[in-house]
Design a protein around this motif. Structure first.
Motif, PDB file in Angstrom:
ATOM      1  N   ASP A  82      34.913  42.169  35.618  1.00 21.74           N
ATOM      2  CA  ASP A  82      34.859  43.348  35.816  1.00 21.74           C
ATOM      3  C   ASP A  82      34.179  43.856  33.553  1.00 21.74           C
ATOM      4  OD1 ASP A  82      35.348  44.270  37.479  1.00 21.74           O
ATOM      5  OD2 ASP A  82      37.634  45.140  36.554  1.00 21.74           O
ATOM      6  N   ALA A  83      34.188  42.437  33.125  1.00 18.76           N
ATOM      7  CA  ALA A  83      33.699  42.832  31.511  1.00 18.76           C
ATOM      8  C   ALA A  83      32.812  42.476  31.439  1.00 18.76           C
ATOM      9  CB  ALA A  83      34.087  41.936  30.317  1.00 18.76           C
ATOM     10  N   ASN A 104      42.633  36.811  32.300  1.00 14.32           N
ATOM     11  CA  ASN A 104      42.058  36.433  33.622  1.00 14.32           C
ATOM     12  C   ASN A 104      40.586  36.807  33.779  1.00 14.32           C
ATOM     13  OD1 ASN A 104      42.500  39.888  34.876  1.00 14.32           O
ATOM     14  ND2 ASN A 104      43.201  40.062  32.765  1.00 14.32           N
ATOM     15  N   ALA A 105      41.113  36.748  34.864  1.00 18.02           N
ATOM     16  CA  ALA A 105      39.498  36.374  35.622  1.00 18.02           C
ATOM     17  C   ALA A 105      38.831  37.728  36.758  1.00 18.02           C
ATOM     18  CB  ALA A 105      39.652  35.471  37.227  1.00 18.02           C
ATOM     19  N   THR A 106      39.838  38.349  36.992  1.00 17.48           N
ATOM     20  CA  THR A 106      39.908  39.830  37.537  1.00 17.48           C
ATOM     21  C   THR A 106      39.251  40.732  35.810  1.00 17.48           C
ATOM     22  OG1 THR A 106      41.227  39.962  39.079  1.00 17.48           O
ATOM     23  CG2 THR A 106      40.346  41.760  38.484  1.00 17.48           C
ATOM     24  N   ASP A 107      39.779  41.171  35.055  1.00 18.41           N
ATOM     25  CA  ASP A 107      38.900  41.492  34.110  1.00 18.41           C
ATOM     26  C   ASP A 107      37.510  40.864  34.051  1.00 18.41           C
ATOM     27  OD1 ASP A 107      40.866  43.583  34.323  1.00 18.41           O
ATOM     28  OD2 ASP A 107      42.290  42.226  32.739  1.00 18.41           O
ATOM     29  N   LEU A 158      29.450  37.122  40.642  1.00 21.69           N
ATOM     30  CA  LEU A 158      28.794  38.433  38.949  1.00 21.69           C
ATOM     31  C   LEU A 158      27.997  38.380  39.295  1.00 21.69           C
ATOM     32  CD1 LEU A 158      29.378  38.870  36.789  1.00 21.69           C
ATOM     33  CD2 LEU A 158      28.718  36.918  35.925  1.00 21.69           C
ATOM     34  N   ASP A 159      27.641  37.725  40.795  1.00 25.90           N
ATOM     35  CA  ASP A 159      25.646  38.008  40.910  1.00 25.90           C
ATOM     36  C   ASP A 159      25.587  39.797  41.597  1.00 25.90           C
ATOM     37  OD1 ASP A 159      25.545  34.981  40.198  1.00 25.90           O
ATOM     38  OD2 ASP A 159      24.098  34.639  41.548  1.00 25.90           O
TER      39      ASP A 159
END
Lengths: 232, 201
Positions: B52-53, B46-49, A65-66
Motif C-alpha cells: 500500500d505504501a 509487513n508485505a501488505t502495508d 505492485l505494477d
C-alpha cells in the motif's frame, strides 16, 4: 546495554559507529578503544549490530505492485481531469440578492428601534404604532365631481330651498289674513247647545242609554236591565 | 542544481502527463520499484502495508513529478516520499490494529516473513535460524521510533551515505549522526538478547 559513559567516550560515539560501519581503522577511535574497556566492548557490539542490520535481505517488489501503481495513476488522471473540469467552469456572477442575504435580516434593527421607542416614551410609542394601523379611508367618488363642478352651480339647491321657504311663508300669511277676515264677517252670537231635562219616575222608565250610563257609573250596582225584568 | 543520473528520465516524464506505466514512466518505475518497496517493507514491517505504501509513493511521485526542480537528487526525493508514506501508513495501520488475546507481534504475522533472502549470512547459521534471526532484527527495527527506524533502514538496508540520508530526510549531517547514535542505543537494548542467543551459544 548502554552504560553511563565518560564525556570523552560520548563525544567519540558517532566516530565509533562509523568505524564499526566502515570496518577500516580509525586512529582516534582505535587509540581510545585500546585504553577504554567500555568503548572497546561498545565497538565490538556496534560491529555486530551493523552486521545484523545489514544482514536483512533486500526484498523484491511483487508483481502485484505494477497493477496497483497503474490503478493509482489512472485514478490520479481521473481526479486531475475532474479537477480541471471544475476549474474550467465559467464564472457566474453572484446574484444581487446574495449580497442582501449576506447582510442578514433587518428585523433585529427594527426590533431595537421599537424597544427603544417604548422605553423612551411608552404612551406616545403605542399611540403612534396603533394610529398608524387605522384604516385609511378613500375619498368618495362624488368628491371629485364636486371639485370639478363650478362653485355657483353648487349653490342652486340652497337657493331653491330658500325660495320655497319664502313662498310657504307668504302662503301662510295669506291664509291667516283670509281666516281673520272671515271671522270678522261672521255673527258674534252663535247658537249654543240645547239642554233638555227629563225626569223619570222609575228606573224602568230610563232611556236605555241613560240606564247603561247609570250601570257603568255605579260599577254594576244599578242594573237597569235586571230591574226592568224583575219589575215586569 | 546538481547533476542527477535520473535527470533525463525525469525530464521525459515531466514532458507528459502520467496515464499509465508506459515509456519513461515505466523505466523510472522499474528503476525504483525495488528500492521503494524495500524501504516501505522495512519501515512498515509487513508485505501488505508495504504494498500500500509503495503504491502511494509511486502515485505521489508520478503526480508531482512535474513540480520536481532538481534541487536535490531525484533518488533522495523518492526516498523521502517513500519514508513518509511508509511511516504514515504504519501509523494509520497501528490505529486500526485491534488488540488480540493471542500473543502476536509484527514478525509473527505471516506477511513479515515474505521474501527474506540473503545468502551473505548463511554460514554459519542454518536457514531456519537465519529466518528466525531476520524476523527478530525486523521486529527490533519495527519497535524503534519512526525517525530512528527510517534512518536505520536508509543507512543499513539501502546503504545510503550520511549526506544522502541528510538530503532525503531534509535534516543536517549532525542530526543524521546523532539520530544514528540514538538508533544504535535503542537497537542495542532490542538486540542484546538476539546477539546473546545467536553469537554466544
Amino acid at each position: 546495554m548502554s552504560e553511563r559513559r565518560d564525556p570523552a567516550c560520548e563525544s567519540l560515539r558517532p566516530a565509533l559507529i562509523q568505524r564499526a560501519e566502515v570496518g577500516a581503522p580509525d586512529p582516534a577511535v582505535d587509540a581510545h578503544a585500546a585504553g577504554c574497556g567500555t568503548c572497546r566492548r561498545e565497538l565490538e557490539r556496534a560491529v555486530r549490530r551493523v552486521g545484523l542490520a545489514r544482514s536483512l535481505a533486500r526484498v523484491v517488489a511483487p508483481r502485484q505492485l505494477d497493477g496497483l501503481v497503474v490503478a493509482a495513476l489512472q485514478a490520479g488522471a481521473r481526479q486531475e481531469r475532474a479537477v480541471r473540469a471544475v476549474l474550467d467552469l465559467p464564472d457566474v456572477a453572484a446574484p444581487r440578492e446574495l449580497a442582501e442575504r449576506v447582510e442578514g435580516p433587518r428585523a433585529p434593527r427594527v426590533l431595537e428601534r421599537l424597544v427603544s421607542e417604548d422605553l423612551a416614551d411608552p404612551s406616545k410609542a403605542v399611540v403612534r404604532r396603533y394610529a398608524s394601523r387605522l384604516e385609511r379611508l378613500r375619498a368618495p367618488a362624488d368628491l371629485a365631481d364636486r371639485l370639478r363642478t363650478p362653485r355657483q352651480h353648487r349653490r342652486v339647491v340652497p337657493a331653491l330651498l330658500a325660495s320655497l321657504l319664502v313662498g310657504a311663508g307668504v302662503l301662510l300669511l295669506v291664509g291667516v289674513l283670509v281666516l281673520t277676515a272671515e271671522r270678522d264677517r261672521a255673527p258674534t252670537a252663535a247658537p249654543g247647545p240645547v239642554l233638555v231635562v227629563e225626569r223619570a219616575a222609575s228606573i224602568h222608565d230610563l232611556d236605555p242609554a241613560a240606564s247603561l250610563l247609570a250601570s257603568g257609573l255605579t260599577g254594576g250596582l244599578v242594573d237597569a236591565d235586571r230591574l226592568s225584568r224583575e219589575g215586569s | 542544481m546538481k547533476s542527477d543520473p535520473d535527470r533525463e528520465l525525469v525530464e521525459a516524464c515531466q514532458a507528459t502527463a502520467p496515464t499509465g506505466l508506459e515509456g519513461a514512466f515505466r523505466r523510472l518505475y522499474d528503476q525504483y520499484k525495488d528500492r521503494v518497496y524495500n524501504v516501505c517493507f522495512r519501515i512498515t514491517g509487513n508485505a501488505t502495508d508495504a504494498l500500500d505504501a509503495s503504491q502511494e509513493t509511486f502515485g505521489i511521485m508520478f503526480r508531482k513529478i512535474a513540480e520536481f526542480r532538481f534541487e536535490s537528487k531525484f533518488s533522495s526525493w523518492v526516498y523521502r516520499i517513500a519514508v513518509n508514506a511508509a511511516i504514515d501508513h504504519k501509523r494509520r495501520a497501528a490505529a486500526r490494529w485491534l488488540p488480540s488475546f493471542e500473543p502476536q507481534n509484527e514478525h509473527t504475522r505471516p506477511a513479515a516473513r515474505a521474501d527474506l533472502r540473503d545468502e551473505r549470512t548463511e554460514a554459519p547459521l542454518s536457514a531456519a535460524t537465519r529466518h528466525e534471526l531476520e524476523a527478530e532484527i525486523q521486529a527490533a527495527i519495527s519497535r524503534l521510533s519512526p525517525k530512528l527506524r527510517a534512518i536505520v533502514v536508509l543507512r543499513y538496508v539501502e546503504n545510503l551515505s550520511y549526506d544522502e540520508i541528510a538530503e532525503a530526510l531534509q535534516i543536517s549531517l549532525g542530526t543524521v549522526k546523532s539520530r544514528l547514535s540514538r538508533a544504535h542505543e535503542a537497537l542495542d537494548r532490542e538486540l542484546t538478547p538476539v546477539l546473546d542467543r545467536h553469537f554466544l551459544r
